[in-house]
Design an enzyme around this catalytic site. Structure first.
Site, PDB file in Angstrom:
ATOM      1  CG  ASN A   1      -0.248  -0.217   2.514  1.00  0.00           C
ATOM      2  OD1 ASN A   1       0.580  -1.113   2.610  1.00  0.00           O
ATOM      3  ND2 ASN A   1      -0.532   0.580   3.516  1.00  0.00           N
ATOM      4  NE  ARG A   2       2.575   2.717   5.381  1.00  0.00           N
ATOM      5  CZ  ARG A   2       3.574   2.912   6.235  1.00  0.00           C
ATOM      6  NH1 ARG A   2       4.527   3.772   5.969  1.00  0.00           N
ATOM      7  NH2 ARG A   2       3.616   2.245   7.366  1.00  0.00           N
ATOM      8  N   GLY A   3       5.280   3.001   0.118  1.00  0.00           N
ATOM      9  CA  GLY A   3       6.728   2.822   0.163  1.00  0.00           C
ATOM     10  C   GLY A   3       7.269   1.871  -0.896  1.00  0.00           C
TER      11      GLY A   3
ATOM     12  CG  ASP B   1      -1.102  -7.723  11.084  1.00  0.00           C
ATOM     13  OD1 ASP B   1       0.055  -8.198  11.065  1.00  0.00           O
ATOM     14  OD2 ASP B   1      -1.470  -6.854  11.883  1.00  0.00           O
ATOM     15  CB  VAL B   2       3.008 -10.261   7.757  1.00  0.00           C
ATOM     16  CG1 VAL B   2       2.826  -9.827   6.308  1.00  0.00           C
ATOM     17  CG2 VAL B   2       3.773  -9.209   8.548  1.00  0.00           C
TER      18      VAL B   2
ATOM     19  CE  LYS C   1      14.000  -5.744   7.199  1.00  0.00           C
ATOM     20  NZ  LYS C   1      12.922  -6.093   6.251  1.00  0.00           N
TER      21      LYS C   1
ATOM     22  CE1 TYR D   1      14.026  -3.024   9.445  1.00  0.00           C
ATOM     23  CE2 TYR D   1      16.324  -2.442   9.093  1.00  0.00           C
ATOM     24  CZ  TYR D   1      15.031  -2.575   8.615  1.00  0.00           C
ATOM     25  OH  TYR D   1      14.754  -2.271   7.301  1.00  0.00           O
TER      26      TYR D   1
ATOM     27  CB  ILE E   1      15.063   3.337   0.266  1.00  0.00           C
ATOM     28  CG1 ILE E   1      15.984   2.137  -0.032  1.00  0.00           C
ATOM     29  CG2 ILE E   1      14.091   3.602  -0.886  1.00  0.00           C
ATOM     30  CD1 ILE E   1      16.960   2.307  -1.177  1.00  0.00           C
TER      31      ILE E   1
ATOM     32  N   GLY F   1       7.534  -4.684   6.671  1.00  0.00           N
ATOM     33  CA  GLY F   1       8.539  -4.639   7.734  1.00  0.00           C
ATOM     34  C   GLY F   1       8.384  -3.405   8.593  1.00  0.00           C
TER      35      GLY F   1
END
Ligand code: NAP
Length: 240
Positions: A17-19, A54-55, A150, A146, A179, A83
């Site tokens: 939905n974004r990014g 929702d993951v 990752k 994080y 980014i 994420g």
């Protein structure tokens, strides 16, 4: 086995939905795939089917995958992109700060991929693309949760490669650097300028630059690449 046309292949992108996820979905639509995105709110780009999931919620992913496959057909490309960050120094990091980030970024990828591979195994064809971060292998102070989540994606992709590599399925990791996005906009100006100084390219990347690499990994030209970590970071993490 004959190669299906791009328009017969179905891609699922989480957090579309974004990014970065939205840019990836836009690019895969432009490439001619049938594309679905998961969103918790809002919707994906024009041309993509949006399903709510929702993951962290396994039942919502069951429902989302079933919806996508009944509307578009069997999924053969999955991009685990959703994420979160919850940055703070280790001394101050709560147990919840750690487990929420790991459960979303690594657990969420596991729950998504596990549901998407059924069709890939049947089709003997598939592309699993995990959106990691330079933080995973380079390490970033204040991101113990994080970075751990990752780098976990790298082991995940490599285990999948060994399990499913013989069935025409590849699993690769894309590791973006900094980014331009909501995630980096949260950093104050001083921190942003400091990070920029460390990037050999001298600038942040764009979501479209990540999407281009995902598009290539999804396509036939990347058929013999699996278990790889592809940095898209302007040189920030080189050597790692
Ligand atoms: N931006 C960077 O510089 C950068 C660098 C390296 C790696 N990355 C990675 O790239 C990916 C996308 O980042 P971004 O910059 O596009 O971040 P973003 O703008 O913050 O977007 C994150 C996306 O993940 C979704 N998401 C978060 N938690 C979720 C959950 N529990 N279930 C479903 N969806 C969830 C969000 O949905 P909602 O809209 O519902 O919150 C949103 O769509 C992330 O995995 C991130 O770690 C980003």
């Amino acid at each position: 086995m004959s190669t299906p046309a791009t328009s017969d292949r179905v891609a699922l992108v989480t957090g579309g939905n974004r990014g970065i996820g939205r840019a990836i979905a836009e690019r895969l639509v432009a490439d001619g795939y049938r594309v679905a995105v998961t969103a918790r709110s809002g919707s994906g780009p024009a041309g993509a089917l949006t399903v709510i999931a929702d993951v962290n919620d396994a039942a919502s992913l069951d429902q989302a995958v079933a919806e996508v496959e009944s509307a578009l057909g069997p999924i053969t490309i999955v991009v685990a992109n959703a994420g979160i960050t919850k940055d703070t120094l280790l001394m101050r990091m709560s147990d919840d700060d750690f487990s929420n980030v790991v459960d979303t970024n690594l657990g969420g990828a596991f729950r998504t991929v596990k549901r998407a591979i059924k069709s890939m195994i049947k089709a003997r064809r598939g592309r699993i693309i995990l959106i990691s971060s330079v933080s995973g292998l380079f390490g970033v102070a204040g991101q113990a949760n994080y970075s751990a989540s990752k780098s976990g994606l790298v082991g995940f992709a490599r285990a999948i490669t060994r399990e499913l590599g013989g069935r025409g399925i590849t699993a690769n990791v894309v590791a973006p650097g900094f980014i331009e996005s909501d995630m980096t906009a949260e950093l104050d100006d001083k921190t942003q300028a400091e990070y920029r100084k460390q990037i050999p390219a001298g600038r942040y990347g764009t979501a479209e630059e990540i999407a281009g690499v995902v598009s290539w990994l999804a396509g036939d030209e990347a058929s013999y690449i699996s278990g790889a970590v592809i940095p898209v970071d302007g040189g920030l993490g080189m050597g790692h």
